[in-house]
Design a protein around this motif. Structure first.
Motif, mmCIF file in Angstrom:
data_model
loop_
_atom_site.group_PDB
_atom_site.id
_atom_site.type_symbol
_atom_site.label_atom_id
_atom_site.label_comp_id
_atom_site.label_asym_id
_atom_site.label_seq_id
_atom_site.Cartn_x
_atom_site.Cartn_y
_atom_site.Cartn_z
ATOM 1 N N ARG A 280 0.824 -1.219 0.000
ATOM 2 C CA ARG A 280 0.000 0.000 0.000
ATOM 3 C C ARG A 280 0.858 1.269 0.000
ATOM 4 O O ARG A 280 1.677 1.472 0.877
ATOM 5 C CB ARG A 280 -0.955 0.012 1.196
ATOM 6 C CG ARG A 280 -1.900 1.204 1.175
ATOM 7 C CD ARG A 280 -3.124 1.014 2.016
ATOM 8 N NE ARG A 280 -3.866 -0.198 1.697
ATOM 9 C CZ ARG A 280 -4.600 -0.395 0.604
ATOM 10 N NH1 ARG A 280 -4.708 0.560 -0.285
ATOM 11 N NH2 ARG A 280 -5.223 -1.537 0.408
ATOM 12 N N SER A 343 5.808 -9.942 -0.332
ATOM 13 C CA SER A 343 4.382 -10.271 -0.373
ATOM 14 C C SER A 343 3.871 -10.875 0.937
ATOM 15 O O SER A 343 2.723 -10.704 1.295
ATOM 16 C CB SER A 343 4.065 -11.214 -1.545
ATOM 17 O OG SER A 343 2.680 -11.248 -1.723
ATOM 18 N N ASP A 379 -2.346 -1.639 9.278
ATOM 19 C CA ASP A 379 -2.828 -1.832 10.651
ATOM 20 C C ASP A 379 -3.074 -3.305 10.987
ATOM 21 O O ASP A 379 -2.654 -3.786 12.045
ATOM 22 C CB ASP A 379 -4.094 -0.998 10.907
ATOM 23 C CG ASP A 379 -5.200 -1.252 9.896
ATOM 24 O OD1 ASP A 379 -4.889 -1.376 8.695
ATOM 25 O OD2 ASP A 379 -6.377 -1.325 10.296
ATOM 26 N N ALA A 380 -3.713 -4.039 10.088
ATOM 27 C CA ALA A 380 -4.038 -5.436 10.399
ATOM 28 C C ALA A 380 -2.766 -6.270 10.485
ATOM 29 O O ALA A 380 -2.605 -7.087 11.399
ATOM 30 C CB ALA A 380 -4.971 -5.999 9.336
ATOM 31 N N ALA A 381 -1.847 -6.034 9.566
ATOM 32 C CA ALA A 381 -0.614 -6.816 9.563
ATOM 33 C C ALA A 381 0.223 -6.498 10.800
ATOM 34 O O ALA A 381 0.818 -7.390 11.405
ATOM 35 C CB ALA A 381 0.181 -6.520 8.291
ATOM 36 N N ASN A 412 -6.013 2.012 7.757
ATOM 37 C CA ASN A 412 -7.221 2.299 6.976
ATOM 38 C C ASN A 412 -8.438 1.623 7.591
ATOM 39 O O ASN A 412 -9.481 1.512 6.977
ATOM 40 C CB ASN A 412 -7.040 1.902 5.512
ATOM 41 C CG ASN A 412 -6.679 0.430 5.357
ATOM 42 O OD1 ASN A 412 -6.456 -0.262 6.335
ATOM 43 N ND2 ASN A 412 -6.615 -0.028 4.131
HETATM 44 C C1 LIG Z 1 1.513 -13.121 5.839
HETATM 45 C C2 LIG Z 1 0.418 -12.712 4.887
HETATM 46 N N1 LIG Z 1 -0.848 -13.057 5.192
HETATM 47 C C3 LIG Z 1 -1.860 -12.693 4.379
HETATM 48 C C4 LIG Z 1 -1.586 -12.000 3.239
HETATM 49 C C5 LIG Z 1 -2.739 -11.604 2.301
HETATM 50 N N2 LIG Z 1 -3.052 -10.196 2.462
HETATM 51 C C6 LIG Z 1 -2.602 -9.277 1.591
HETATM 52 S S1 LIG Z 1 -3.087 -7.738 1.983
HETATM 53 C C7 LIG Z 1 -3.883 -8.261 3.350
HETATM 54 C C8 LIG Z 1 -4.592 -7.286 4.256
HETATM 55 C C9 LIG Z 1 -3.617 -6.466 5.049
HETATM 56 O O1 LIG Z 1 -4.283 -5.495 5.791
HETATM 57 P P1 LIG Z 1 -3.508 -4.253 6.401
HETATM 58 O O2 LIG Z 1 -2.258 -4.692 7.062
HETATM 59 O O3 LIG Z 1 -4.467 -3.499 7.244
HETATM 60 O O4 LIG Z 1 -3.073 -3.421 5.125
HETATM 61 P P2 LIG Z 1 -4.008 -2.727 4.041
HETATM 62 O O5 LIG Z 1 -3.893 -3.551 2.797
HETATM 63 O O6 LIG Z 1 -5.385 -2.649 4.570
HETATM 64 O O7 LIG Z 1 -3.411 -1.385 3.832
HETATM 65 C C10 LIG Z 1 -3.798 -9.636 3.475
HETATM 66 C C11 LIG Z 1 -4.417 -10.420 4.580
HETATM 67 C C12 LIG Z 1 -0.251 -11.675 2.932
HETATM 68 N N3 LIG Z 1 0.091 -10.988 1.844
HETATM 69 N N4 LIG Z 1 0.729 -12.021 3.802
#
Ligand SMILES: Cc1ncc(C[n+]2csc(CCOP(=O)(O)OP(=O)(O)O)c2C)c(N)n1
Length: 489
Positions: A280, A343, A379-381, A412
């Motif tokens: 992002r 990724s 935020d989620a990661a 977000n």
């Molecule tokens: C370890 C891992 N788990 C799952 C994914 C799949 N995935 C890609 S984007 C995403 C959402 C991430 O959310 P956030 O961290 O809030 O970032 P945003 O895309 O909302 O900015 C997920 C689960 C991944 N790329 N890597």
């Protein structure tokens, strides 16, 4: 000077009150009472009515030059016997000074409550789904006691700098200043840090009046950078509306924020930046921070590319770059390295730290003065990936430290399809970072001046910086609206 002169006199006055033959020591002559007496003296110099009348009399006598023994007049006995002299202090005035003390203590508690909990009601939750306590009520300790007189002046404790040059303020003004600092568009969390020096340092950067102001020149630079960042997103959205963009819309302020960090730290000697981030906002960072030529970025959107061509498919969000660029703020050449994004979210964090550490090692830089790391997160990661916690725990180990990292979380309020109410157990997505006592600022990006000020003051400004001076991590989380683009990708 006055205080230095008075202090020996003050103690002489007290010492001479000790009855020569009495075995019972006066309680105020014990070693531990010194700080208390001095505190009272400090308060008395600000406002004579803030201490008990007997102390008022004593300080007045001592400062008027009373010889030892004459400054002190004994308090009335606790039990009244016919032979004892009648008390010189009336019940009414005792009651009044007790009220005064209680009111001062209440105000001190209120100031502390704002420092600890002010962020709970800061303007940080555009969608109303992310309140710090997962409810949106006002914490009760932030409400001033009903009985307190809003126009009465209170002496400010040493644990706050809201007064600037003033030592006392009316309660109304105290609350207004605290609300501006702690409950506006920056919600700063720092009172959990178990280091008094760091807490004082942060208070000094946030609390004095006027710290969130910018000069016209600074505002112009900010506006130019915001326009460049916003226009970049708009251009991609207009030109390739059906392409994955992982846009930064709503949080374009991250670009001026990153550039602010670079500007001010490069003035202090940093020449090399190692940056790690997820997908992002990556194209915007490549274009506006790492200065990858725009034609190279746009070329990767070319639908005519073959599968084996560079830039095909998702690759444009994964490849890294290293560029040497001229920083216009410091007029120095700097190296900006954006590490490839594998990724797997957050896996890049320890890679960035390793690369930073290696660069510092090769430069014989033992304190991180010439090379620093910047990590961006979603935020989620940030809340969900264990590697974040692991990387934080390595950050102060002598063989792993990179002497402080600036972390920025783009919040977000969604992780793929999940909103924060069902995505994590902690109130903030950044709570996992608290294990290392780093300072956390939660900021609202649509008011960029306080945001940039907060960031600048903690991470990279002028003569002292939290990151550089104290080798500390700084964490900033930016909350923004979720856009259609987020939901699609
Ligand atoms: C370890 C891992 N788990 C799952 C994914 C799949 N995935 C890609 S984007 C995403 C959402 C991430 O959310 P956030 O961290 O809030 O970032 P945003 O895309 O909302 O900015 C997920 C689960 C991944 N790329 N890597």
């Amino acid at each position: 000077m006055y205080r230095v002169w008075l202090r020996p006199r003050l103690w002489a006055g007290l010492a001479s009150t000790r009855p020569a033959s009495s075995g019972a020591a006066e309680p105020f002559l014990s070693g531990s009472s010194g700080a208390y007496v001095e505190q009272m003296y400090e308060a008395w110099t600000q406002n004579p009515s803030s201490v008990h009348k007997s102390w008022d009399a004593f300080f007045r006598n001592a400062s008027a030059g009373a010889v030892p023994g004459q400054a002190y007049s004994p308090p009335p006995p606790l039990t009244h016997s016919p032979s004892s002299p009648s008390p010189r202090v009336t019940e009414g005035s005792t009651h009044q000074s007790m009220t005064n003390i209680t009111e001062h203590l209440n105000v001190q508690a209120l100031i502390r409550a704002y420092q600890i909990r002010g962020h709970n009601i800061a303007n940080l939750d555009p969608l109303g789904i992310n309140d710090a306590d997962l409810d949106d009520s006002m914490p009760p300790e932030l409400i001033a006691n009903e009985g307190l007189d809003m126009d009465k002046e209170f002496t400010l404790p040493k644990t706050t700098m809201i007064g600037g040059g003033e030592k006392a303020l009316p309660l109304r003004e105290i609350i207004s200043r605290l609300r501006t600092i702690y409950c506006g568009s920056v919600g700063v969390e720092f009172m959990f840090i178990n280091d008094r020096q760091k807490c004082d340092w942060i208070r000094q950067r946030f609390e004095p009046p006027g710290v969130f102001q910018m000069t016209d020149e600074e505002k112009k630079i900010l506006l130019a950078r915001l326009i460049r960042s916003t226009r970049f997103e708009e251009y991609l959205a207009a030109k390739w509306p059906s392409e994955k963009r992982f846009g930064l819309e709503g949080c374009e302020v991250m670009i001026p924020a990153m550039k602010e960090i670079i500007d001010h730290s490069t003035v202090r000697g940093v020449e090399s930046y190692v940056i790690g981030m997820p997908h992002r906002g990556r194209l915007n960072v490549l274009a506006n921070v790492a200065r990858t030529p725009l034609e190279r970025i746009f070329h990767e959107f070319n639908p005519m590319l073959d599968p084996q061509d560079e830039g095909m498919g998702d690759v444009k969000y994964h490849l890294g770059t290293t560029n040497t660029v001229l920083n216009h703020f410091s007029e120095r050449e700097i190296t900006v390295s954006l590490v490839a994004n594998p990724s797997h979210l957050e896996a890049v964090d320890p890679v960035v730290q390793g690369k930073t550490r290696a660069t510092q090692f090769r430069r014989n830089d033992e304190s991180g003065k010439t090379c620093m790391s910047i990590l961006l997160h979603g935020d989620a990661a940030f809340a969900g990936q264990g590697v974040v916690y692991e990387t934080f725990h390595l950050s102060d180990l002598p063989d792993y430290t990179t002497h402080g990292t600036v972390h920025m979380v783009v919040n977000n309020q969604i992780g793929f399809t999940t909103d924060p109410r069902v995505a994590r157990s902690s109130p903030y997505c950044t709570d996992v970072a608290k294990v290392t006592c780093c300072n956390i600022s939660n900021v609202y990006p649509f008011n960029p001046i306080p945001m940039l000020r907060a960031l600048q003051s903690q991470s990279c400004t002028s003569s002292r910086t939290l990151r550089m001076h104290m080798g500390t991590r700084v964490l900033m989380t930016t909350v923004r609206f979720t856009t259609k683009d987020d939901a699609l990708q």
